[in-house]
Design a protein around this motif. Structure first.
Motif, PDB file in Angstrom:
ATOM      1  N   GLY A  33       0.616   9.407  19.453  1.00 10.60           N
ATOM      2  CA  GLY A  33       0.944   8.083  18.968  1.00 10.60           C
ATOM      3  C   GLY A  33       1.842   8.263  17.750  1.00 10.60           C
ATOM      4  N   MET A  34       2.829   7.412  17.599  1.00 10.75           N
ATOM      5  CA  MET A  34       3.809   7.574  16.520  1.00 10.75           C
ATOM      6  C   MET A  34       3.855   6.315  15.668  1.00 10.75           C
ATOM      7  SD  MET A  34       4.977  10.598  17.008  1.00 10.75           S
ATOM      8  CE  MET A  34       6.323  10.569  15.829  1.00 10.75           C
ATOM      9  N   ALA A  35       4.178   6.501  14.412  1.00 11.73           N
ATOM     10  CA  ALA A  35       4.229   5.351  13.520  1.00 11.73           C
ATOM     11  C   ALA A  35       5.158   5.595  12.350  1.00 11.73           C
ATOM     12  CB  ALA A  35       2.832   5.032  12.991  1.00 11.73           C
ATOM     13  N   TRP A  36       5.517   4.517  11.724  1.00 15.04           N
ATOM     14  CA  TRP A  36       6.246   4.535  10.460  1.00 15.04           C
ATOM     15  C   TRP A  36       5.342   3.934   9.389  1.00 15.04           C
ATOM     16  CZ3 TRP A  36      10.876   6.844   9.665  1.00 15.04           C
ATOM     17  CH2 TRP A  36      11.660   7.145  10.792  1.00 15.04           C
ATOM     18  N   PHE A  37       5.306   4.596   8.243  1.00 18.51           N
ATOM     19  CA  PHE A  37       4.622   4.111   7.059  1.00 18.51           C
ATOM     20  C   PHE A  37       5.641   4.040   5.921  1.00 18.51           C
ATOM     21  CE2 PHE A  37      -0.016   4.340   7.912  1.00 18.51           C
ATOM     22  CZ  PHE A  37       0.019   4.917   9.166  1.00 18.51           C
ATOM     23  N   ARG A  38       5.259   3.370   4.861  1.00 17.81           N
ATOM     24  CA  ARG A  38       6.115   3.356   3.683  1.00 17.81           C
ATOM     25  C   ARG A  38       5.272   3.359   2.414  1.00 17.81           C
ATOM     26  NH1 ARG A  38       8.694  -2.757   4.311  1.00 17.81           N
ATOM     27  NH2 ARG A  38       6.805  -3.937   3.752  1.00 17.81           N
ATOM     28  N   GLN A  39       5.881   3.810   1.333  1.00 18.74           N
ATOM     29  CA  GLN A  39       5.148   3.905   0.074  1.00 18.74           C
ATOM     30  C   GLN A  39       6.089   3.712  -1.101  1.00 18.74           C
ATOM     31  OE1 GLN A  39       3.081   7.657  -0.452  1.00 18.74           O
ATOM     32  NE2 GLN A  39       1.641   6.734  -1.875  1.00 18.74           N
ATOM     33  N   THR A  40       5.619   2.989  -2.092  1.00 22.83           N
ATOM     34  CA  THR A  40       6.311   2.848  -3.355  1.00 22.83           C
ATOM     35  C   THR A  40       5.452   3.484  -4.441  1.00 22.83           C
ATOM     36  OG1 THR A  40       5.291   0.736  -3.921  1.00 22.83           O
ATOM     37  CG2 THR A  40       7.296   0.662  -2.566  1.00 22.83           C
ATOM     38  N   PRO A  41       6.022   3.750  -5.618  1.00 21.72           N
ATOM     39  CA  PRO A  41       5.246   4.385  -6.694  1.00 21.72           C
ATOM     40  C   PRO A  41       4.019   3.583  -7.113  1.00 21.72           C
ATOM     41  CG  PRO A  41       7.572   4.576  -7.160  1.00 21.72           C
ATOM     42  CD  PRO A  41       7.450   3.657  -5.971  1.00 21.72           C
ATOM     43  N   ARG A  42       4.058   2.269  -6.903  1.00 25.46           N
ATOM     44  CA  ARG A  42       2.956   1.446  -7.387  1.00 25.46           C
ATOM     45  C   ARG A  42       1.973   1.044  -6.294  1.00 25.46           C
ATOM     46  NH1 ARG A  42       5.848  -3.273 -10.732  1.00 25.46           N
ATOM     47  NH2 ARG A  42       7.238  -3.197  -8.941  1.00 25.46           N
ATOM     48  N   LYS A  43       2.229   1.478  -5.061  1.00 25.33           N
ATOM     49  CA  LYS A  43       1.352   1.075  -3.961  1.00 25.33           C
ATOM     50  C   LYS A  43       0.960   2.269  -3.124  1.00 25.33           C
ATOM     51  CE  LYS A  43       2.317  -2.615  -1.619  1.00 25.33           C
ATOM     52  NZ  LYS A  43       3.053  -3.619  -0.794  1.00 25.33           N
ATOM     53  N   GLU A  44      -0.185   2.123  -2.450  1.00 26.31           N
ATOM     54  CA  GLU A  44      -0.595   3.163  -1.527  1.00 26.31           C
ATOM     55  C   GLU A  44       0.294   3.117  -0.282  1.00 26.31           C
ATOM     56  OE1 GLU A  44      -5.371   3.366  -2.613  1.00 26.31           O
ATOM     57  OE2 GLU A  44      -4.723   2.674  -0.639  1.00 26.31           O
ATOM     58  N   ARG A  45       0.280   4.222   0.440  1.00 22.90           N
ATOM     59  CA  ARG A  45       1.064   4.282   1.660  1.00 22.90           C
ATOM     60  C   ARG A  45       0.538   3.232   2.639  1.00 22.90           C
ATOM     61  NH1 ARG A  45       2.687  10.178   3.741  1.00 22.90           N
ATOM     62  NH2 ARG A  45       3.140  10.195   1.514  1.00 22.90           N
ATOM     63  N   GLU A  46       1.466   2.471   3.225  1.00 27.88           N
ATOM     64  CA  GLU A  46       1.057   1.398   4.116  1.00 27.88           C
ATOM     65  C   GLU A  46       1.730   1.505   5.472  1.00 27.88           C
ATOM     66  OE1 GLU A  46       2.167  -2.414   2.526  1.00 27.88           O
ATOM     67  OE2 GLU A  46       4.312  -2.034   2.749  1.00 27.88           O
ATOM     68  N   PHE A  47       1.005   1.042   6.466  1.00 25.49           N
ATOM     69  CA  PHE A  47       1.495   1.031   7.840  1.00 25.49           C
ATOM     70  C   PHE A  47       2.621   0.018   7.979  1.00 25.49           C
ATOM     71  CE2 PHE A  47       1.173   1.388  12.392  1.00 25.49           C
ATOM     72  CZ  PHE A  47       1.421   0.109  12.867  1.00 25.49           C
ATOM     73  N   VAL A  48       3.662   0.401   8.723  1.00 25.35           N
ATOM     74  CA  VAL A  48       4.784  -0.496   8.986  1.00 25.35           C
ATOM     75  C   VAL A  48       4.845  -0.857  10.469  1.00 25.35           C
ATOM     76  CG1 VAL A  48       7.301  -0.734   8.949  1.00 25.35           C
ATOM     77  CG2 VAL A  48       6.119   0.412   7.048  1.00 25.35           C
ATOM     78  N   ALA A  49       4.897   0.154  11.319  1.00 28.12           N
ATOM     79  CA  ALA A  49       5.002  -0.075  12.758  1.00 28.12           C
ATOM     80  C   ALA A  49       4.519   1.159  13.501  1.00 28.12           C
ATOM     81  CB  ALA A  49       6.442  -0.388  13.145  1.00 28.12           C
ATOM     82  N   GLY A  50       3.970   0.956  14.686  1.00 33.93           N
ATOM     83  CA  GLY A  50       3.490   2.081  15.467  1.00 33.93           C
ATOM     84  C   GLY A  50       3.632   1.829  16.959  1.00 33.93           C
ATOM     85  N   VAL A  51       3.628   2.923  17.720  1.00 35.79           N
ATOM     86  CA  VAL A  51       3.742   2.829  19.167  1.00 35.79           C
ATOM     87  C   VAL A  51       2.830   3.881  19.791  1.00 35.79           C
ATOM     88  CG1 VAL A  51       5.754   4.353  19.213  1.00 35.79           C
ATOM     89  CG2 VAL A  51       5.390   2.745  21.087  1.00 35.79           C
ATOM     90  N   SER A  52       2.200   3.541  20.899  1.00 35.72           N
ATOM     91  CA  SER A  52       1.317   4.484  21.579  1.00 35.72           C
ATOM     92  C   SER A  52       2.122   5.555  22.298  1.00 35.72           C
ATOM     93  CB  SER A  52       0.420   3.743  22.567  1.00 35.72           C
ATOM     94  OG  SER A  52       1.213   3.062  23.524  1.00 35.72           O
ATOM     95  N   TRP A  53       1.441   6.590  22.769  1.00 33.24           N
ATOM     96  CA  TRP A  53       2.103   7.768  23.316  1.00 33.24           C
ATOM     97  C   TRP A  53       2.998   7.448  24.499  1.00 33.24           C
ATOM     98  CZ3 TRP A  53       1.192   9.638  28.302  1.00 33.24           C
ATOM     99  CH2 TRP A  53       0.160   8.982  28.994  1.00 33.24           C
ATOM    100  N   ASN A  54       2.646   6.463  25.303  1.00 34.01           N
ATOM    101  CA  ASN A  54       3.462   6.139  26.474  1.00 34.01           C
ATOM    102  C   ASN A  54       4.361   4.937  26.241  1.00 34.01           C
ATOM    103  OD1 ASN A  54       1.622   4.084  26.415  1.00 34.01           O
ATOM    104  ND2 ASN A  54       0.985   4.272  28.544  1.00 34.01           N
ATOM    105  N   GLY A  55       4.391   4.465  25.018  1.00 42.85           N
ATOM    106  CA  GLY A  55       5.236   3.323  24.692  1.00 42.85           C
ATOM    107  C   GLY A  55       4.681   1.998  25.146  1.00 42.85           C
ATOM    108  N   GLY A  56       3.467   2.017  25.707  1.00 45.09           N
ATOM    109  CA  GLY A  56       2.923   0.792  26.267  1.00 45.09           C
ATOM    110  C   GLY A  56       2.430  -0.193  25.230  1.00 45.09           C
ATOM    111  N   ASN A  57       2.039   0.311  24.085  1.00 48.22           N
ATOM    112  CA  ASN A  57       1.539  -0.553  23.022  1.00 48.22           C
ATOM    113  C   ASN A  57       2.336  -0.340  21.758  1.00 48.22           C
ATOM    114  OD1 ASN A  57      -0.688  -1.588  24.545  1.00 48.22           O
ATOM    115  ND2 ASN A  57      -1.736   0.340  24.207  1.00 48.22           N
TER     116      ASN A  57
END
Length: 126
Positions: A33-57
């Motif tokens: 499963g793959m995803a993008w996260f993002r983080q700024t100096p003042r915030k914890e790392r947060e989820f942005v977008a993700g996709v399941s291994w077969n692209g179905g979700n």
């Protein structure tokens, strides 16, 4: 084991678009499963977008829904994040991550992901 390298970050103006890439080496992310996260100096790392291994979700954070799109190439070696209508609050370091534990789901927690890239900076100016 998979190695991930992000690219495509940069400085843009609010309203612009940018596409991030995450290239896998060692093995493809066909079984992750793959995803993008993002983080700024003042915030914890947060989820942005993700996709399941077969692209179905796929799943998006509310803050980016309708503006960002996650996708991958057919060879399962490159993951993309198309970012449109960028806002100043999208400014962050963006990380690519791979989940080998439950790749059929789209996990949103940092602890669910086993492999991480080094990050790429996205700066959106007003």
């Amino acid at each position: 084991q998979v190695q991930l390298v992000e690219s495509g970050g940069g400085l843009v103006q609010a309203g612009d678009s940018l596409r991030l890439s995450c290239t896998a080496s060692g093995r493809t992310f066909r079984m992750y499963g793959m995803a993008w996260f993002r983080q700024t100096p003042r915030k914890e790392r947060e989820f942005v977008a993700g996709v399941s291994w077969n692209g179905g979700n796929s799943y998006y954070a509310d803050s980016v829904k309708g503006r960002f799109t996650i996708s991958g190439d057919n060879a399962k070696t490159t993951l993309y994040l198309q970012m449109n209508s960028l806002k100043v609050e999208d400014t962050a370091v963006y990380y690519c991550a791979a989940d080998s534990q439950a790749p059929w789901n789209v996990a949103t927690a940092v602890r669910e992901y086993d492999y991480w890239g080094q990050g790429t900076q996205v700066t959106v100016s007003s």
